[in-house]
Design a protein around this motif. Structure first.
Motif, PDB file in Angstrom:
ATOM      1  N   ARG A  15      52.519  46.621  32.629  1.00 44.53           N
ATOM      2  CA  ARG A  15      52.947  46.040  33.906  1.00 44.53           C
ATOM      3  C   ARG A  15      51.886  46.235  34.981  1.00 44.53           C
ATOM      4  N   LYS A  16      51.288  47.436  35.038  1.00 46.16           N
ATOM      5  CA  LYS A  16      50.241  47.694  36.022  1.00 46.16           C
ATOM      6  C   LYS A  16      49.032  46.802  35.771  1.00 46.16           C
ATOM      7  N   THR A  17      48.674  46.624  34.516  1.00 48.04           N
ATOM      8  CA  THR A  17      47.543  45.771  34.183  1.00 48.04           C
ATOM      9  C   THR A  17      47.842  44.324  34.550  1.00 48.04           C
ATOM     10  N   THR A  18      49.034  43.854  34.253  1.00 45.42           N
ATOM     11  CA  THR A  18      49.416  42.486  34.587  1.00 45.42           C
ATOM     12  C   THR A  18      49.410  42.276  36.091  1.00 45.42           C
ATOM     13  N   ALA A  19      49.926  43.222  36.831  1.00 46.29           N
ATOM     14  CA  ALA A  19      49.943  43.107  38.284  1.00 46.29           C
ATOM     15  C   ALA A  19      48.525  43.091  38.841  1.00 46.29           C
ATOM     16  N   ALA A  20      47.638  43.904  38.286  1.00 39.91           N
ATOM     17  CA  ALA A  20      46.256  43.939  38.758  1.00 39.91           C
ATOM     18  C   ALA A  20      45.543  42.617  38.475  1.00 39.91           C
ATOM     19  N   VAL A  21      45.780  42.032  37.302  1.00 42.77           N
ATOM     20  CA  VAL A  21      45.160  40.760  36.950  1.00 42.77           C
ATOM     21  C   VAL A  21      45.675  39.649  37.860  1.00 42.77           C
ATOM     22  N   LEU A  22      46.982  39.607  38.090  1.00 40.03           N
ATOM     23  CA  LEU A  22      47.560  38.579  38.964  1.00 40.03           C
ATOM     24  C   LEU A  22      47.062  38.732  40.393  1.00 40.03           C
ATOM     25  N   LEU A  23      46.965  39.955  40.867  1.00 39.76           N
ATOM     26  CA  LEU A  23      46.474  40.191  42.225  1.00 39.76           C
ATOM     27  C   LEU A  23      45.000  39.808  42.356  1.00 39.76           C
ATOM     28  N   ALA A  24      44.200  40.108  41.346  1.00 38.36           N
ATOM     29  CA  ALA A  24      42.789  39.729  41.375  1.00 38.36           C
ATOM     30  C   ALA A  24      42.628  38.211  41.373  1.00 38.36           C
ATOM     31  N   ALA A  25      43.418  37.524  40.549  1.00 33.80           N
ATOM     32  CA  ALA A  25      43.349  36.061  40.499  1.00 33.80           C
ATOM     33  C   ALA A  25      43.779  35.456  41.834  1.00 33.80           C
ATOM     34  N   PHE A  26      44.847  35.971  42.404  1.00 30.58           N
ATOM     35  CA  PHE A  26      45.325  35.472  43.696  1.00 30.58           C
ATOM     36  C   PHE A  26      44.294  35.733  44.792  1.00 30.58           C
ATOM     37  N   GLY A  27      43.732  36.921  44.829  1.00 26.17           N
ATOM     38  CA  GLY A  27      42.744  37.265  45.847  1.00 26.17           C
ATOM     39  C   GLY A  27      41.480  36.422  45.745  1.00 26.17           C
ATOM     40  N   CYS A  28      41.002  36.195  44.529  1.00 26.36           N
ATOM     41  CA  CYS A  28      39.809  35.364  44.355  1.00 26.36           C
ATOM     42  C   CYS A  28      40.080  33.921  44.761  1.00 26.36           C
ATOM     43  N   GLY A  29      41.248  33.395  44.406  1.00 26.53           N
ATOM     44  CA  GLY A  29      41.590  32.023  44.770  1.00 26.53           C
ATOM     45  C   GLY A  29      41.736  31.836  46.262  1.00 26.53           C
ATOM     46  N   VAL A  30      42.447  32.733  46.908  1.00 24.77           N
ATOM     47  CA  VAL A  30      42.646  32.636  48.355  1.00 24.77           C
ATOM     48  C   VAL A  30      41.328  32.870  49.094  1.00 24.77           C
ATOM     49  N   GLY A  31      40.542  33.827  48.634  1.00 29.69           N
ATOM     50  CA  GLY A  31      39.255  34.101  49.271  1.00 29.69           C
ATOM     51  C   GLY A  31      38.301  32.921  49.185  1.00 29.69           C
ATOM     52  N   SER A  32      38.223  32.290  48.017  1.00 28.90           N
ATOM     53  CA  SER A  32      37.337  31.128  47.886  1.00 28.90           C
ATOM     54  C   SER A  32      37.841  29.957  48.718  1.00 28.90           C
ATOM     55  N   CYS A  33      39.151  29.787  48.810  1.00 22.51           N
ATOM     56  CA  CYS A  33      39.715  28.728  49.652  1.00 22.51           C
ATOM     57  C   CYS A  33      39.373  28.977  51.120  1.00 22.51           C
ATOM     58  N   MET A  34      39.482  30.215  51.561  1.00 28.65           N
ATOM     59  CA  MET A  34      39.163  30.536  52.951  1.00 28.65           C
ATOM     60  C   MET A  34      37.680  30.299  53.253  1.00 28.65           C
ATOM     61  N   LEU A  35      36.809  30.677  52.328  1.00 30.57           N
ATOM     62  CA  LEU A  35      35.377  30.445  52.531  1.00 30.57           C
ATOM     63  C   LEU A  35      35.057  28.955  52.607  1.00 30.57           C
ATOM     64  N   LEU A  36      35.680  28.171  51.735  1.00 28.11           N
ATOM     65  CA  LEU A  36      35.447  26.728  51.765  1.00 28.11           C
ATOM     66  C   LEU A  36      36.012  26.095  53.028  1.00 28.11           C
ATOM     67  N   LEU A  37      37.157  26.567  53.482  1.00 29.18           N
ATOM     68  CA  LEU A  37      37.718  26.044  54.727  1.00 29.18           C
ATOM     69  C   LEU A  37      36.822  26.382  55.919  1.00 29.18           C
ATOM     70  N   ALA A  38      36.257  27.566  55.915  1.00 29.94           N
ATOM     71  CA  ALA A  38      35.338  27.945  56.994  1.00 29.94           C
ATOM     72  C   ALA A  38      34.063  27.097  56.945  1.00 29.94           C
ATOM     73  N   ALA A  39      33.557  26.836  55.754  1.00 30.51           N
ATOM     74  CA  ALA A  39      32.370  25.987  55.621  1.00 30.51           C
ATOM     75  C   ALA A  39      32.664  24.556  56.076  1.00 30.51           C
ATOM     76  N   CYS A  40      33.832  24.055  55.725  1.00 29.23           N
ATOM     77  CA  CYS A  40      34.215  22.709  56.162  1.00 29.23           C
ATOM     78  C   CYS A  40      34.378  22.655  57.679  1.00 29.23           C
ATOM     79  N   ALA A  41      34.960  23.677  58.260  1.00 28.37           N
ATOM     80  CA  ALA A  41      35.112  23.712  59.718  1.00 28.37           C
ATOM     81  C   ALA A  41      33.741  23.754  60.397  1.00 28.37           C
ATOM     82  N   PHE A  42      32.826  24.524  59.832  1.00 24.41           N
ATOM     83  CA  PHE A  42      31.473  24.581  60.381  1.00 24.41           C
ATOM     84  C   PHE A  42      30.805  23.211  60.319  1.00 24.41           C
ATOM     85  N   LEU A  43      30.950  22.536  59.177  1.00 25.69           N
ATOM     86  CA  LEU A  43      30.355  21.204  59.033  1.00 25.69           C
ATOM     87  C   LEU A  43      30.953  20.210  60.022  1.00 25.69           C
ATOM     88  N   LEU A  44      32.257  20.269  60.200  1.00 26.95           N
ATOM     89  CA  LEU A  44      32.906  19.316  61.100  1.00 26.95           C
ATOM     90  C   LEU A  44      32.540  19.553  62.562  1.00 26.95           C
TER      91      LEU A  44
END
Length: 137
Positions: A15-44
């Motif tokens: 369970r701890k391993t599954t939670a860590a994997v899910l949290l890592a996947a969620f964090g990487c996805g949200v982090g990359s989305c935020m970086l791309l949104l910031a880059a798009c805002a800068f471009l605009l």
């Protein structure tokens, strides 16, 4: 003694391993989305791009975030890769549905508003498909 190392780990450890994997996947996805949104805002703000590109750029950033999340999850799971991607896409689409219900009280996914849920689903599948292709080489 050799057979002792081949046993499955206890349920609590899984369970701890599954939670860590899910949290890592969620964090990487949200982090990359935020970086791309910031880059798009800068471009605009610093170029002469039309403001009509805000919605497609945000949709692209959200789909890329779902793809990164699915790729991280599929890489960690190493089995049922496309189901990992579909699960990520469904999760982010359900989050979008919940946010829509909380913000406006109704879901209006008609016309061009249906673009984001479809992009989230396809982004998740794309991330896991790329991971599946990379692992089968």
């Amino acid at each position: 003694m050799a057979g002792k190392n081949l046993r499955k780990p206890p349920r609590a450890a899984r369970r701890k391993t599954t939670a860590a994997v899910l949290l890592a996947a969620f964090g990487c996805g949200v982090g990359s989305c935020m970086l791309l949104l910031a880059a798009c805002a800068f471009l605009l703000t610093h170029t002469a791009l039309p403001l009509g590109l805000v919605r497609p750029m945000a949709c692209m950033a959200a789909a890329a975030g779902a793809a990164v999340s699915a790729a991280v999850l599929a890489h960690q799971c190493r089995e049922k890769l496309l189901l990992c991607g579909l699960g990520c896409g469904v999760f982010y689409t359900a989050c979008l549905l919940g946010a829509s219900l909380l913000a406006g009280g109704e879901v209006n996914w008609q016309g061009s508003n249906v673009m984001l849920p479809i992009a989230l689903l396809l982004g998740g599948l794309l991330g896991s498909a790329v991971t599946a292709l990379r692992t089968n080489r």
